[in-house]
Write a protein that holds these residues in place. Structure first.
Motif, PDB file in Angstrom:
ATOM      1  N   GLU A  81      35.276  23.301  21.691  1.00 40.62           N
ATOM      2  CA  GLU A  81      33.866  23.365  21.330  1.00 40.62           C
ATOM      3  C   GLU A  81      33.574  24.688  20.614  1.00 40.62           C
ATOM      4  OE1 GLU A  81      34.266  25.184  25.321  1.00 40.62           O
ATOM      5  OE2 GLU A  81      34.820  23.207  24.601  1.00 40.62           O
ATOM      6  N   LYS A  83      32.271  28.257  19.497  1.00 42.04           N
ATOM      7  CA  LYS A  83      32.029  29.492  20.246  1.00 42.04           C
ATOM      8  C   LYS A  83      31.266  30.476  19.374  1.00 42.04           C
ATOM      9  CE  LYS A  83      34.752  28.599  23.835  1.00 42.04           C
ATOM     10  NZ  LYS A  83      34.230  28.379  25.142  1.00 42.04           N
ATOM     11  N   GLN A  85      30.996  34.503  18.290  1.00 40.29           N
ATOM     12  CA  GLN A  85      31.765  35.734  18.267  1.00 40.29           C
ATOM     13  C   GLN A  85      30.844  36.870  17.838  1.00 40.29           C
ATOM     14  OE1 GLN A  85      35.350  35.759  15.887  1.00 40.29           O
ATOM     15  NE2 GLN A  85      35.407  37.978  15.883  1.00 40.29           N
ATOM     16  N   PHE A  90      34.651  36.990  21.937  1.00 36.97           N
ATOM     17  CA  PHE A  90      33.841  35.802  22.162  1.00 36.97           C
ATOM     18  C   PHE A  90      32.694  36.177  23.081  1.00 36.97           C
ATOM     19  CE2 PHE A  90      37.947  33.636  21.227  1.00 36.97           C
ATOM     20  CZ  PHE A  90      37.505  32.901  20.146  1.00 36.97           C
ATOM     21  N   ALA A  91      31.553  35.524  22.891  1.00 36.68           N
ATOM     22  CA  ALA A  91      30.372  35.858  23.680  1.00 36.68           C
ATOM     23  C   ALA A  91      29.620  34.593  24.062  1.00 36.68           C
ATOM     24  CB  ALA A  91      29.468  36.787  22.883  1.00 36.68           C
ATOM     25  N   GLU A  92      28.775  34.726  25.051  1.00 35.61           N
ATOM     26  CA  GLU A  92      27.875  33.656  25.480  1.00 35.61           C
ATOM     27  C   GLU A  92      26.507  33.886  24.846  1.00 35.61           C
ATOM     28  OE1 GLU A  92      28.801  31.063  27.384  1.00 35.61           O
ATOM     29  OE2 GLU A  92      30.833  31.867  27.430  1.00 35.61           O
ATOM     30  N   LEU A  93      25.655  32.885  24.924  1.00 35.59           N
ATOM     31  CA  LEU A  93      24.311  32.995  24.351  1.00 35.59           C
ATOM     32  C   LEU A  93      23.528  34.159  24.951  1.00 35.59           C
ATOM     33  CD1 LEU A  93      23.175  29.291  24.003  1.00 35.59           C
ATOM     34  CD2 LEU A  93      23.347  30.975  22.183  1.00 35.59           C
ATOM     35  N   LYS A  94      23.668  34.377  26.248  1.00 34.47           N
ATOM     36  CA  LYS A  94      22.884  35.418  26.910  1.00 34.47           C
ATOM     37  C   LYS A  94      23.315  36.825  26.491  1.00 34.47           C
ATOM     38  CE  LYS A  94      25.936  35.016  30.835  1.00 34.47           C
ATOM     39  NZ  LYS A  94      26.143  34.356  32.067  1.00 34.47           N
ATOM     40  N   GLU A  95      24.472  36.971  25.882  1.00 33.92           N
ATOM     41  CA  GLU A  95      24.956  38.281  25.443  1.00 33.92           C
ATOM     42  C   GLU A  95      24.382  38.698  24.087  1.00 33.92           C
ATOM     43  OE1 GLU A  95      29.240  38.852  25.907  1.00 33.92           O
ATOM     44  OE2 GLU A  95      29.238  37.116  27.238  1.00 33.92           O
ATOM     45  N   LEU A 129      23.876  24.571  18.557  1.00 28.48           N
ATOM     46  CA  LEU A 129      24.315  25.938  18.835  1.00 28.48           C
ATOM     47  C   LEU A 129      23.566  26.929  17.948  1.00 28.48           C
ATOM     48  CD1 LEU A 129      26.222  27.880  20.312  1.00 28.48           C
ATOM     49  CD2 LEU A 129      27.869  27.478  18.480  1.00 28.48           C
ATOM     50  N   ASP A 132      20.128  27.393  19.293  1.00 31.21           N
ATOM     51  CA  ASP A 132      20.143  28.236  20.492  1.00 31.21           C
ATOM     52  C   ASP A 132      20.288  29.714  20.130  1.00 31.21           C
ATOM     53  OD1 ASP A 132      19.908  25.967  22.032  1.00 31.21           O
ATOM     54  OD2 ASP A 132      22.057  25.850  22.519  1.00 31.21           O
ATOM     55  N   GLN A 136      17.538  32.787  20.918  1.00 30.35           N
ATOM     56  CA  GLN A 136      17.867  34.064  21.549  1.00 30.35           C
ATOM     57  C   GLN A 136      17.439  35.238  20.671  1.00 30.35           C
ATOM     58  OE1 GLN A 136      19.146  34.735  24.637  1.00 30.35           O
ATOM     59  NE2 GLN A 136      18.807  32.557  25.003  1.00 30.35           N
TER      60      GLN A 136
END
Length: 156
Positions: A81, A83, A85, A90-95, A129, A132, A136
């Motif tokens: 899926e 991601k 960067q 690599f990072a998540e949405l909250k980062e 994505l 999203d 953010q």
């Protein structure tokens, strides 16, 4: 008898090395100016979409790049899926909020309103994505968003 006489072996004069330091420093200066330092290495596939009407952004130091796409072949263990960067990881949405805050902290106060979030998104990435990521960015007040594309026909 010959008219020309050979004198003993004549030695060649020594080569002057006085200009050698000048040449070395000139080459050093050239390579320092001409070399581009890479900001980050991509860990995702990044086949950008094409667009007919493109324009270059001004100051590159006022742009923070957010990459999105499927992991590249050497990072297949991360899954299939898409991601996000940020810089070299690599990072998540909250980062994203912390990333934007860190970028703002590294700039002068006068430059903060001019910061642009440039999204370099693979053309195979789903719009969910991207939406999203935009949400953010809106939460932290980063409203200047740019979508990076390659020049070409947008209809292909």
């Amino acid at each position: 008898m010959s008219k020309f006489k050979k004198e003993g072996s004549k030695e060649l004069p020594a080569i002057s090395t006085a200009s050698l330091p000048d040449i070395v420093f000139m080459l050093l200066f050239f390579f320092m100016v001409a070399t581009v330092m890479r900001d980050s290495s991509l860990k995702i596939k990044n086949n950008l979409p094409s667009a007919a009407e493109t324009e270059k952004l001004g100051q590159k130091n006022l742009i923070m790049f957010i990459y999105a796409g499927k992991p590249s072949d050497q990072y297949k263990s991360m899954g299939e899926e898409p991601k996000i960067q940020l810089n070299d990881k690599f990072a998540e949405l909250k980062e994203i909020a912390a990333f934007v805050a860190a970028e703002r902290a590294s700039k002068r106060e006068a430059e903060i309103p001019q910061l642009i979030a440039a999204l370099k998104v693979d053309k195979e990435t789903n719009m969910g994505l991207i939406s999203d990521i935009e949400q953010q960015l809106r939460k932290v007040g980063q409203l200047k968003i740019n979508y990076t594309t390659k020049k070409g026909s947008g209809l292909k």
